[in-house]
Design an enzyme around this catalytic site. Sequence first.
Site, short mmCIF file in Angstrom:
data_model
loop_
_atom_site.label_atom_id
_atom_site.label_comp_id
_atom_site.label_asym_id
_atom_site.label_seq_id
_atom_site.Cartn_x
_atom_site.Cartn_y
_atom_site.Cartn_z
N LEU A 123 1.66 -1.66 -0.01
CA LEU A 123 -0.47 0.12 -0.22
C LEU A 123 0.89 1.53 -0.04
O LEU A 123 1.84 1.06 0.98
CB LEU A 123 -0.93 -0.18 1.32
CG LEU A 123 -1.85 0.74 1.48
CD1 LEU A 123 -2.71 1.39 0.54
CD2 LEU A 123 -2.18 0.67 2.48
N ASP A 124 0.98 2.38 -0.83
CA ASP A 124 1.09 2.99 -0.89
C ASP A 124 2.42 3.02 -1.37
O ASP A 124 3.73 4.02 -0.94
CB ASP A 124 0.90 4.14 0.24
CG ASP A 124 -0.09 5.04 0.72
OD1 ASP A 124 -1.35 4.30 -0.08
OD2 ASP A 124 -0.24 5.08 2.10
N GLU A 125 3.28 1.90 -1.60
CA GLU A 125 4.46 1.67 -2.17
C GLU A 125 4.50 1.71 -3.90
O GLU A 125 2.83 2.53 -4.16
CB GLU A 125 5.23 0.51 -1.51
CG GLU A 125 5.36 0.87 0.16
CD GLU A 125 6.55 1.75 0.35
OE1 GLU A 125 7.55 2.34 -1.10
OE2 GLU A 125 6.32 2.61 1.68
#
Lengths: 247, 247, 247, 247
Positions: free
Chosen positions: D190-192
Amino acid sequence: MAMKEFVDTATAQFFARLETTGNLLPHTIEEELTALLPPGARVEIIPPRKKKLVILVTKEYHCLGDLLVRHFFGELHADILAVVGNYSTLAPFTEKFGIPFHEVSHQGISREEFEARLLQAIKAYDPDYLVLAKFMRILSPSFVEQYQERIINIHHSFLPAFVGANPYKQAFERGVKLIGATAHIVNNDLDEGPIITQQIIPVKHDDGVTDMVEAGHEIEKAVLADALKLVLEDRIFVSGNKTIVFT
Amino acid sequence: MAMKEFVDTATAQFFARLETTGNLLPHTIEEELTALLPPGARVEIIPPRKKKLVILVTKEYHCLGDLLVRHFFGELHADILAVVGNYSTLAPFTEKFGIPFHEVSHQGISREEFEARLLQAIKAYDPDYLVLAKFMRILSPSFVEQYQERIINIHHSFLPAFVGANPYKQAFERGVKLIGATAHIVNNDLDEGPIITQQIIPVKHDDGVTDMVEAGHEIEKAVLADALKLVLEDRIFVSGNKTIVFT
Amino acid sequence: MAMKEFVDTATAQFFARLETTGNLLPHTIEEELTALLPPGARVEIIPPRKKKLVILVTKEYHCLGDLLVRHFFGELHADILAVVGNYSTLAPFTEKFGIPFHEVSHQGISREEFEARLLQAIKAYDPDYLVLAKFMRILSPSFVEQYQERIINIHHSFLPAFVGANPYKQAFERGVKLIGATAHIVNNDLDEGPIITQQIIPVKHDDGVTDMVEAGHEIEKAVLADALKLVLEDRIFVSGNKTIVFT
Amino acid sequence: MAMKEFVDTATAQFFARLETTGNLLPHTIEEELTALLPPGARVEIIPPRKKKLVILVTKEYHCLGDLLVRHFFGELHADILAVVGNYSTLAPFTEKFGIPFHEVSHQGISREEFEARLLQAIKAYDPDYLVLAKFMRILSPSFVEQYQERIINIHHSFLPAFVGANPYKQAFERGVKLIGATAHIVNNDLDEGPIITQQIIPVKHDDGVTDMVEAGHEIEKAVLADALKLVLEDRIFVSGNKTIVFT
């Protein structure tokens, strides 16, 4: 309550913008302020209400698209009452959003006649502001006079560079590394008038004229949206040929 | 190894920059490339070495200060051999850093004589580049010819706006919302020549001319430092009146 | 006269900054304002005078160089009374400008002892502000308390990203496309404290850690100079963990 | 012809992008290049054609609006085949543009079931890329695997700051002076995932959470449009958790 002030020493004028909440009646505030202030001071009380806009266009869609989408989702903080174009190109797009589109062609008639027809189409809506969203006709002083300080234009360059036609071609040929756009209030000089805001976008040696036009569209629509937000929140004051921007 | 290419369709020229490491001798690479390429292709092999600079100044310190501090700490990636000024204002500052300062006054002599004396002061150092770090005299075509594509100037505006003297006063009076600066290669036209890089800095209605000058200084020194870095890394190619910037 | 106001609804506080000219005595203005305002209102009259600064450094030169050059040419609008370093690296550079440099090493002594020596070196100058121009030691709450809201730090990242050591290595490994820097007022939490200003600079896939450090230096020195200008013009008010910036 | 190269010394990989015109057949070029290059080199020939997109949304309109308007006027350089939303909020808007909208609700079913239905809706269109235009559900690794390096997300912050929910509230509370947005390729964290591009927009002390959200919308839609242009022109290469951006 928020207050911003500015003393324009060049013109010896004092400007202040006060934003407040409460249940005083506008005319009471106006009377009290007028009594407090020196004679000749101009006091304007602006109750919170959505401003009414008429948008003028020619054929380019990018600024109009941006404004209509914001309007559709209730985030423009204004009412777009109509779009008027000197071509019908943008009619189908405008009508998708339930906004009336009026074609007022400039072809085969004098400028006087064209502007008379424009005014007739516009006046029916009694707008607070006219937004020139890539409207490519020059308006005469007598037209501008009817909407003094109420016509907002987006200019396709970093004024005062590249005044006039084909600024992106000029920019390409000069080999600039930045493209700009300028939103300003229209007065009687083409490409002049008090500047509200300006922005730039970088370009590279391998950007051709078309790439510069595309980059310009991005920045034009961003600048117009910014300027309009400032105008609609009553943050722009005009002093001579400059704006005071009370952000 | 890194390679960048560009085809300038306007002039039908192909440009490529190849950065490589290894133990081939420069002249071997040059011979091999020349054999590979069509006749007429220009091949230049630039071994890694610090470029030699002479800086020309008048009275303003901000760009010179920036360059001398970087140089002192070994981060300019070039050798500043001397500073030449048409006033002695910046001599004490320059000499703090152990760099020779030469005053070559333009007063009381013809431009020819002034430029002859300038050249004499400069030539002793055999510089790769001349950096005009707020040098406020216009150089003649015959001077420029001596350092073809090797004179870097910082111009105090977002060219092509506000060409000429007093751009900050012009900008103030026009009420612009952005101040720019332009680094370019000097050719024979004042304020013309291929643009290397440009940047802007925002200004506000309550910025006076002095504030704009200060903002301009910030952006001038940033733009000159950027442009010089590109030049010193041999990333700038000139094609007509434009630069190709292989970043 | 210029006035700016802000109502912080989160803390129910009202802030105003009034800049004026005239020949009223500061204590007269203070008495009159205090009488006008509700009890408990804090009134501070700041006569125009150059603030006194002490700069703390470790080994990096870029921010110090920028400040000393501005100071030398009278454009910092403050007096740099001394530079204090926990290494002597920057002594020769500082002394070029006729500014005393004090080495206060942290090595081989406790933090308490180190901070006691720092304070002793600093207090002799009675500064208005301490500027941490890449000072790489963490200051204890009891030290910070001595200069409540009077210590300005430049942090090598776009806070709150990359808190802690080696932010450029972290940034490189994450593959970011922008590098930031943050100037803030120091409070008791490392890398926390009210943010004054932040800026960014783009980076590319072919920028290594060293390139990112260099880009970071550019932005760090620009951000610190900006923040300091705001502080020295008394434009920064602190409300909780935030700043109000009356530009 | 334009060629860009990059040597990733961290992974010892060489990347090159060559753009060319001519009448050679793609498979001929591929064979010849494969013969020339060392074994194991990956060669991909991409003939010019419009990419096919499916857009995933939740309730926010700003990114979708921007993409649909560009598409309508033929300036997206891709075909939007369908919009899929986990709410029906944006169906009327999408359908104005003649694009099919599929509601696939996540409510009352497992993530596995939700993703199976999503995939079914998407696969019918066989898209080249999925664009998460403010799609607020986290996709599982097994979903992402189906579109390896082909899912583009716009993240509402300057990653890696403010990871997770409510970034604008976090930003407001921290008192930041800049708001950012990040477009990245989705991988399993997530969010990477590799960052394509990032931009920022300034905010001020008197901007509340709502103002920050609005500013964030502006920057989100600009960043997504930029990233998508790069992706659609095949300028993005992935190396580990980073992108190479051949502009």
